[in-house]
Design an enzyme around this catalytic site. Structure first.
Site, PDB file in Angstrom:
ATOM      1  N   ASP A 159      -3.322   0.671 -11.425  1.00  0.00           N
ATOM      2  CA  ASP A 159      -3.776   1.821 -12.413  1.00  0.00           C
ATOM      3  C   ASP A 159      -4.940   1.391 -12.977  1.00  0.00           C
ATOM      4  OD1 ASP A 159      -2.958   0.180 -14.940  1.00  0.00           O
ATOM      5  OD2 ASP A 159      -0.767   0.498 -14.198  1.00  0.00           O
ATOM      6  N   LYS A 183      -1.657   6.167 -11.094  1.00  0.00           N
ATOM      7  CA  LYS A 183      -0.083   6.321 -11.100  1.00  0.00           C
ATOM      8  C   LYS A 183       0.242   7.079 -12.382  1.00  0.00           C
ATOM      9  CE  LYS A 183       1.500   2.491 -13.441  1.00  0.00           C
ATOM     10  NZ  LYS A 183       1.911   0.999 -13.755  1.00  0.00           N
ATOM     11  N   ASP A 209      -2.106  -7.448 -10.626  1.00  0.00           N
ATOM     12  CA  ASP A 209      -1.482  -6.796 -11.895  1.00  0.00           C
ATOM     13  C   ASP A 209      -1.236  -7.785 -12.848  1.00  0.00           C
ATOM     14  OD1 ASP A 209      -0.515  -4.706 -13.512  1.00  0.00           O
ATOM     15  OD2 ASP A 209       1.065  -4.076 -12.127  1.00  0.00           O
TER      16      ASP A 209
END
EC number: 2.7.6.1
Length: 279
Positions: A159, A183, A209
């Site tokens: 994201d 997202k 991430d």
């Protein structure tokens, strides 16, 4: 002196080596009623308590380590939270719910003179501490285990909030594009991930991430990719709860790499150098 929580012994040892300071022997004990006890050696000067709060018991252990360090003679206690549990509960999502990150930060602050965290989920949680608190970036370390000669690589974040981590890994690797997925979270477990417009066909993709918990979002992101050559997964905090590793493998991830903020099989690199630089 470095004093380690039971869940961060390898990281604490690496940090002591990087700093050239003593690694104190800590004994961990549990009583029949479930209560915990830690015992630390005598401390002269600064104590650096290193403890990832991966569970509620780990939170209690950290508070005991801080208090024990004071009792053992420490003139200063610096608390290093390689992984800060409850950090994602950084707001009250419904009336009557706690801001758990704030509650935890306040508790930790009672025994610390300073706090260092590694890639907190949101930098805003640092403001919850009642003592000076900083976050350090260990994401560039994730470039080290990646294969040399990636094919026209693309570094993707799940994201837009994690794009900074993708950029950090890309910059450390030395080449490649960055982008992110779109997202939408419908509930705590229901997430829709939509690929961006970037063309990944025939290219090596590195999905990045800060934390992989259940692996659901990351595996959905991988499945949404259109004909990549290879897919590698990197994260700072490899929580990998339940069958997360299987989800990633089934989605097509060739390898998963994380740091030792959470000591797992995939912890290929240490966050110690980033922490040492701050200390």
């Amino acid at each position: 002196m470095i004093l380690s929580g039971s869940a961060t012994q390898s990281l604490a040892a690496s940090l002591a080596a990087d700093l050239g300071v003593d690694l104190g022997r800590v004994d961990y004990e549990s009583f029949p009623d479930g209560e915990q006890m830690v015992t630390v050696p005598e401390v002269a000067g600064r104590a650096v308590v290193v403890a990832s709060t991966v569970s509620s018991d780990a939170h209690v252990e950290l508070l005991q380590l801080q208090d024990a360090a004071r009792e053992a003679g420490a003139s200063e206690v610096v608390t290093v939270l390689p992984y800060m549990g409850y950090a994602r509960q950084d707001e009250a999502f419904e009336t009557g719910q706690p801001v758990s990150a704030r509650a935890v930060a306040r508790a930790v602050s009672t025994g610390a003179d300073r706090v260092v965290t590694v890639n907190p989920h949101e930098d805003a949680v640092l403001d919850f501490f009642d003592v000076p608190a900083v976050g350090v970036d260990a994401a560039p370390r994730l470039a080290d285990p990646l294969p040399d000669g990636l094919a026209d690589p693309v570094f993707l974040a799940p994201d837009d909030g994690a794009i900074g981590i993708a950029e950090s890994v890309r910059d450390a690797y030395g080449e490649g594009d960055t982008d992110h997925f779109e997202k939408v979270r419908h509930s705590g477990s229901d997430v829709t991930v939509t690929p961006s417009d970037i063309d990944v066909s025939g290219r090596d993709v590195v999905v990045t991430d800060d934390i992989i918990a259940t692996g659901s979002t990351m595996s959905e992101a991988i499945a949404a990719l259109d004909d990549p050559a290879r897919v590698f997964v990197t994260c700072v905090h490899p929580l990998l709860a339940g069958n997360a590793r299987l989800k990633l493998a089934n989605a097509g991830a060739e390898a998963v790499y994380g740091t030792d903020t959470l000591e797992r099989v995939v912890s290929e690199v240490s966050a110690a150098p980033a922490i040492a630089e701050e200390l």
